[in-house]
Structures are given as C-alpha cells and as structure tokens.
Design a protein around this motif. Structure first.
Motif, short mmCIF file in Angstrom:
data_model
loop_
_atom_site.label_atom_id
_atom_site.label_comp_id
_atom_site.label_asym_id
_atom_site.label_seq_id
_atom_site.Cartn_x
_atom_site.Cartn_y
_atom_site.Cartn_z
N GLY A 153 4.59 8.72 5.14
CA GLY A 153 3.88 8.81 6.42
C GLY A 153 2.38 8.81 6.25
N ALA A 154 1.88 9.57 5.28
CA ALA A 154 0.44 9.61 5.03
C ALA A 154 -0.07 8.24 4.58
N ALA A 155 0.72 7.58 3.75
CA ALA A 155 0.31 6.24 3.29
C ALA A 155 0.28 5.26 4.45
N GLY A 156 1.25 5.33 5.33
CA GLY A 156 1.28 4.45 6.50
C GLY A 156 0.09 4.69 7.41
N ARG A 157 -0.25 5.97 7.61
CA ARG A 157 -1.43 6.28 8.44
C ARG A 157 -2.71 5.78 7.78
N ALA A 158 -2.79 5.87 6.45
CA ALA A 158 -3.97 5.36 5.74
C ALA A 158 -4.11 3.85 5.92
N VAL A 159 -3.00 3.14 5.90
CA VAL A 159 -3.03 1.69 6.13
C VAL A 159 -3.56 1.41 7.53
N ASP A 161 0.82 -1.21 0.00
CA ASP A 161 0.00 0.00 0.00
C ASP A 161 0.86 1.26 0.00
N VAL A 162 1.92 1.27 0.78
CA VAL A 162 2.82 2.43 0.81
C VAL A 162 3.52 2.56 -0.54
N ASP A 163 3.96 1.46 -1.10
CA ASP A 163 4.61 1.48 -2.41
C ASP A 163 3.69 2.05 -3.48
N ALA A 164 2.42 1.67 -3.45
CA ALA A 164 1.45 2.19 -4.43
C ALA A 164 1.29 3.71 -4.26
N ALA A 165 1.24 4.18 -3.04
CA ALA A 165 1.11 5.62 -2.80
C ALA A 165 2.36 6.37 -3.27
N LEU A 166 3.53 5.79 -3.04
CA LEU A 166 4.77 6.43 -3.50
C LEU A 166 4.82 6.49 -5.02
N GLU A 169 -5.46 3.29 9.38
CA GLU A 169 -6.89 3.62 9.43
C GLU A 169 -7.71 2.50 8.80
N HIS A 170 -7.22 1.94 7.71
CA HIS A 170 -7.92 0.82 7.07
C HIS A 170 -7.98 -0.38 8.01
N TRP A 171 -6.87 -0.67 8.67
CA TRP A 171 -6.86 -1.79 9.62
C TRP A 171 -7.81 -1.51 10.78
N ALA A 172 -7.90 -0.26 11.20
CA ALA A 172 -8.83 0.10 12.28
C ALA A 172 -10.28 -0.10 11.84
N GLN A 173 -10.57 0.11 10.56
CA GLN A 173 -11.91 -0.14 10.04
C GLN A 173 -12.19 -1.64 10.00
N LEU A 174 -11.16 -2.42 9.72
CA LEU A 174 -11.33 -3.88 9.66
C LEU A 174 -11.47 -4.48 11.05
N THR A 175 -10.88 -3.86 12.05
CA THR A 175 -10.93 -4.35 13.43
C THR A 175 -11.59 -3.28 14.29
N SER A 176 -10.78 -2.48 14.94
CA SER A 176 -11.26 -1.32 15.69
C SER A 176 -10.07 -0.42 15.98
N PRO A 177 -10.31 0.87 16.20
CA PRO A 177 -9.19 1.75 16.57
C PRO A 177 -8.50 1.29 17.85
N GLU A 178 -9.26 0.77 18.79
CA GLU A 178 -8.69 0.31 20.05
C GLU A 178 -7.76 -0.89 19.84
N GLU A 179 -8.17 -1.80 18.96
CA GLU A 179 -7.33 -2.97 18.71
C GLU A 179 -6.04 -2.59 17.99
N VAL A 180 -6.11 -1.65 17.06
CA VAL A 180 -4.89 -1.19 16.38
C VAL A 180 -3.98 -0.48 17.38
N ALA A 181 -4.55 0.31 18.27
CA ALA A 181 -3.75 0.98 19.30
C ALA A 181 -3.11 -0.04 20.24
#
Length: 149
Positions: free
Chosen positions: A111-117, A25-30, A119-131
C-alpha cells in the motif's frame, strides 16, 4: 478522407504500460522489505483476501482472473508461507484461503509503495490530474461491473 488508424497508442496499451511501471516500483519496494519471493501475478491475491477467508473460485472472480490462474498463485503463495488454506466451516467440501501473519505484513508495504507511485505521478503531472484519472477509472470500472454477464 481522414486516416482511420490513429497515430496515438490505444488506451489499453497506455494502461498496460503504466501498470508495468507501477508494478515494477511496488515490486522493488517489496523486495527491499524482504518479500522478494512475491511475483507480479501474486498481486491478484493480497488485496482480495478478507479476514474470514475466501474460496479460490470467489477470489478468482473478484480479481477478474481465471480459476486456474488464481489456484496457481494461491499454491505458490502457500508454499512460501503467505497464505494458508483451511476447511470452509460452511461447506466441508470447500477450502478457504487466509493470509498468514507474513501475508498480512505484505499489505502495508504494498500500500505504501502504491501511494508513493501515485505521489510520483502527481509530481509529474498534478495532484488534480491524478485524482481525475482515479475518478475516471473508478467510474468506468463501476459501469463495466454493472453490465450484465
């Protein structure tokens, strides 16, 4: 007698597979931002180069890769204009690696691409689980870094 071989994948494999998703995902954004000549191995360079530069051996140490691997990445990035090597003012025999303006331009995109990844993982699970995952990984890494040599 319980089966000693778990049917679940080992943690290292799960981390590698997640890293591959993240890197793709980061590679695609770059690539979309015009940085198509950056390869996954180059990700070991950009986060670790301070403004005052760094020697390749120290860069390899902080990125946890071999000096040879880091020297290759720096050489490749120097050829395409992301880094430059200059004399070390504290050691005339050594050279320091610096990001060029083009190299500095990579950081916000990555950095923006990493944060987007994340956020996507948080949508798949939850923000609390990603944290919680981040907290756990930071604790394990810190504990490993504190272990003697």
């Amino acid at each position: 007698m319980p089966d000693s071989v778990s049917s679940r994948p080992v943690l290292g494999l799960l981390l590698r597979l997640l890293h591959q998703h993240h890197a793709q995902d980061v590679d695609a954004a770059l690539r979309a931002a015009g940085f198509g000549d950056i390869r996954p191995a180059h990700a070991n360079v950009f986060p670790f180069v301070p403004d005052d530069g760094i020697q390749v051996s120290e860069l390899a140490r902080v990125a946890n890769v071999t000096k040879q691997t880091m020297a290759q990445a720096v050489e490749q990035l120097e050829r395409v204009g992301y880094v430059e090597r200059r004399a070390d003012p504290n050691d005339r025999r050594a050279r320091r690696v610096f990001l060029t303006p083009r190299g500095h331009a990579v950081r916000p995109v990555g950095g923006a691409a990493g944060r987007a990844v994340e956020e996507h993982w948080a949508q798949l699970t939850s923000p609390e689980e990603v944290a919680a995952l981040r907290d756990l990984l930071e604790r394990v890494l810190a504990a490993l870094d504190e272990q003697p040599g």
